[in-house]
Scaffold this active site. Structure first.
Site, PDB file in Angstrom:
ATOM      1  CG  ASP A   1      -0.985 -19.076 -55.334  1.00 17.24           C
ATOM      2  OD1 ASP A   1      -1.979 -19.596 -55.728  1.00 17.24           O
ATOM      3  OD2 ASP A   1      -0.863 -18.342 -54.515  1.00 17.24           O
TER       4      ASP A   1
ATOM      5  CG  HIS B   1      -2.833 -20.261 -52.034  1.00 20.02           C
ATOM      6  ND1 HIS B   1      -3.149 -18.965 -52.422  1.00 20.02           N
ATOM      7  CD2 HIS B   1      -3.823 -20.492 -50.829  1.00 20.02           C
ATOM      8  CE1 HIS B   1      -4.377 -18.475 -51.771  1.00 20.02           C
ATOM      9  NE2 HIS B   1      -4.781 -19.436 -51.130  1.00 20.02           N
TER      10      HIS B   1
HETATM   11  C1  XLS Z   1     -10.797 -17.124 -50.451  1.00 21.94           C
HETATM   12  C2  XLS Z   1     -10.063 -16.587 -49.732  1.00 21.94           C
HETATM   13  C3  XLS Z   1      -8.471 -16.992 -49.907  1.00 21.94           C
HETATM   14  C4  XLS Z   1      -7.574 -16.770 -48.746  1.00 21.94           C
HETATM   15  C5  XLS Z   1      -6.244 -17.240 -48.722  1.00 21.94           C
HETATM   16  O1  XLS Z   1     -12.023 -16.659 -50.390  1.00 21.94           O
HETATM   17  O2  XLS Z   1     -10.064 -15.323 -49.316  1.00 21.94           O
HETATM   18  O3  XLS Z   1      -8.065 -16.375 -51.267  1.00 21.94           O
HETATM   19  O4  XLS Z   1      -7.277 -15.462 -48.571  1.00 21.94           O
HETATM   20  O5  XLS Z   1      -6.249 -18.814 -49.120  1.00 21.94           O
END
Ligand code: XLS
Ligand code: NI
Ligand code: NI
Length: 433
Positions: free
Chosen positions: A102, A99
């Site tokens: 991150d 993301h």
């Molecule tokens: C949260 C989600 C997130 C997505 C990406 O529960 O799994 O990590 O994979 O935003």
């Protein structure tokens, strides 16, 4: 290897008999499975957020990890990137996912955030080149910052909708620039906390508009990757609009977007929705909507999204069986959307968490492939529906109630029930897993 992972060797395949902790027992990238390299089946990815951004907090306590890259400025973001690419190299994992938040420091302005994301993407480019690590998918975090507390595309404030649109655009640009193979939308706060303040009809329209804009923009910039929606029923919100495969498919059909989007399915989210992972995969496969997977499980007692590395071969085998049935991954792959337990503090834990997950995926894939090759389940399925192969049965599907009522006797005057053979099929599966 210098820095955070110093003294940790590159992990290599050594086979089942090795007693070396820092080796793969099953993950052997070049092993041919059903005519394809194992690495090309699994297409494994490290999730940047859990492995490098998450600090070890839970609802009752904050940071437990002590990492040299914790700190919200560009210098720390680069130390983090150095460590991340070291891990990718140690593991030999072909992909990663991230993301925006991150990988970059947080700014007060959108322009500041976008510039920081661009700068870190420039820093990633040569590292991706040097390590050979590719981007499975990029995505925008539109759920952590307090501005998104009431949603992103479904926020009652149009200014947040605009902020979200601009952020998604910048993340799509960077994903495209780094050769990303997919772009993911997970609607963390696209849902509600209480119906008392929520206009569900309007929020669905807004979510669909945002998605249409994403699709248009993808075509405009010539991004060839797949747009993926990741369903999850709840958490962080009480109810999320992208609840499960069936719900998302209905939403896409309603707005005519089903040919432009596929799904990124997560093991833990399937369980939260009251399904098994293989249910979600099989349904997506039958709808031609299976794009990619997040292979992280939950603790079965906690009942929330604990994001643990997979460690149950039979479960993973049934999941990959459905992936194989659906024809395997094209642009998609297996993302470890998994984090360590908060007491697992050491660099070794981070490496070995992935090693274990990769070995489990390899075992699961091999079991699934053996089952697929043997064909027992498909033979049983075919036999169960064999009655439908006759011309009379086929004709019935183009008929009407009147005609069927008149002809019923011709097919079989008194149908006798036939065994579903569940235990025999379970015994069959257990021969492989
Ligand atoms: C949260 C989600 C997130 C997505 C990406 O529960 O799994 O990590 O994979 O935003
Ligand atoms: Ni999740
Ligand atoms: Ni996920």
């Amino acid at each position: 290897m210098a820095g955070f992972f110093k003294d940790i060797p590159h992990i290599r395949y050594e086979g089942c008999d090795t007693d070396n902790e820092f080796a793969y027992r099953h993950y052997n990238p070049d092993e041919i499975v059903l005519g394809k390299r194992m690495e090309d089946h699994l297409r494994l990815a490290v999730a940047y957020w859990h492995s490098f951004a998450w600090e070890g907090g839970d609802p009752f306590g904050g940071r437990t990890f002590d990492r040299p890259w914790f700190g919200d400025d560009m210098a720390h973001a680069k130390i983090k990137a150095d460590a991340a690419f070291d891990l990718f190299a140690i593991l030999g994992q072909p992909y990663f996912c991230f993301h925006d938040v991150d990988v970059r420091p947080e700014h007060d302005t959108l322009a500041g955030n976008i510039a920081a994301l661009d700068e870190i993407a420039d820093y990633f480019g040569p590292k991706m080149e040097a390590t050979g690590t590719k981007l499975l998918w990029g995505t925008a975090n539109l759920f952590s910052h307090r501005r998104f507390m009431s949603g992103a595309a479904t926020n009652p404030d149009p200014a947040v909708f605009a902020w979200s649109a601009a952020t998604i655009k910048s993340c799509m640009d960077v994903t495209h620039r780094l050769g990303g193979e997919n772009y993911v939308l997970w609607g963390g706060r696209e849902g509600y906390e209480t119906l008392l303040n929520t206009d569900m009809g309007r929020e669905a329209e807004h979510a669909a508009r945002m998605l249409s804009m994403v699709i248009d923009y993808k075509h405009k910039i010539g991004f060839k990757g797949q747009i993926l929606i990741e369903p999850k029923p709840q958490e962080p919100t009480k109810h999320q609009y992208d609840y499960d495969v069936a719900t998302v498919y209905g939403f896409l059909k309603r707005f005519g977007l089903e040919n432009e989007v596929k799904l990124n399915l997560e093991q833990g989210h399937a369980i939260l929705a009251g399904h098994s992972f293989e249910h979600e995969l099989a349904l997506a496969g039958s709808l031609d909507m299976l794009g990619s997977i997040d292979m992280n499980r939950n603790d079965y007692q906690s009942g929330w999204d604990t994001d643990q590395f997979p460690n149950n071969t039979p479960e993973v085998a049934l999941a990959y069986y459905e992936v194989l049935r659906a024809g395997g991954f094209t642009t998609g792959g297996t993302n470890f959307d998994a984090k360590l337990r908060r007491q697992s503090l050491d660099p070794e834990d981070l490496v070995l968490g992935h090693v274990g997950g990769m070995d489990i995926c390899a075992r699961g894939l091999k079991a699934a492939a053996a089952m697929w090759e043997d064909g027992g389940l498909e033979r049983a399925r075919k036999a169960r529906y064999a009655g439908w192969d006759t011309p009379e049965a086929k004709a019935m599907l183009d008929s009407d109630l009147d005609t069927i009522s008149a002809d019923q006797l011709a097919l079989n005057p008194n149908p006798e029930p036939v065994s579903g053979r569940q235990e025999r099929l379970e015994n069959y599966v257990n021969r492989f897993v």
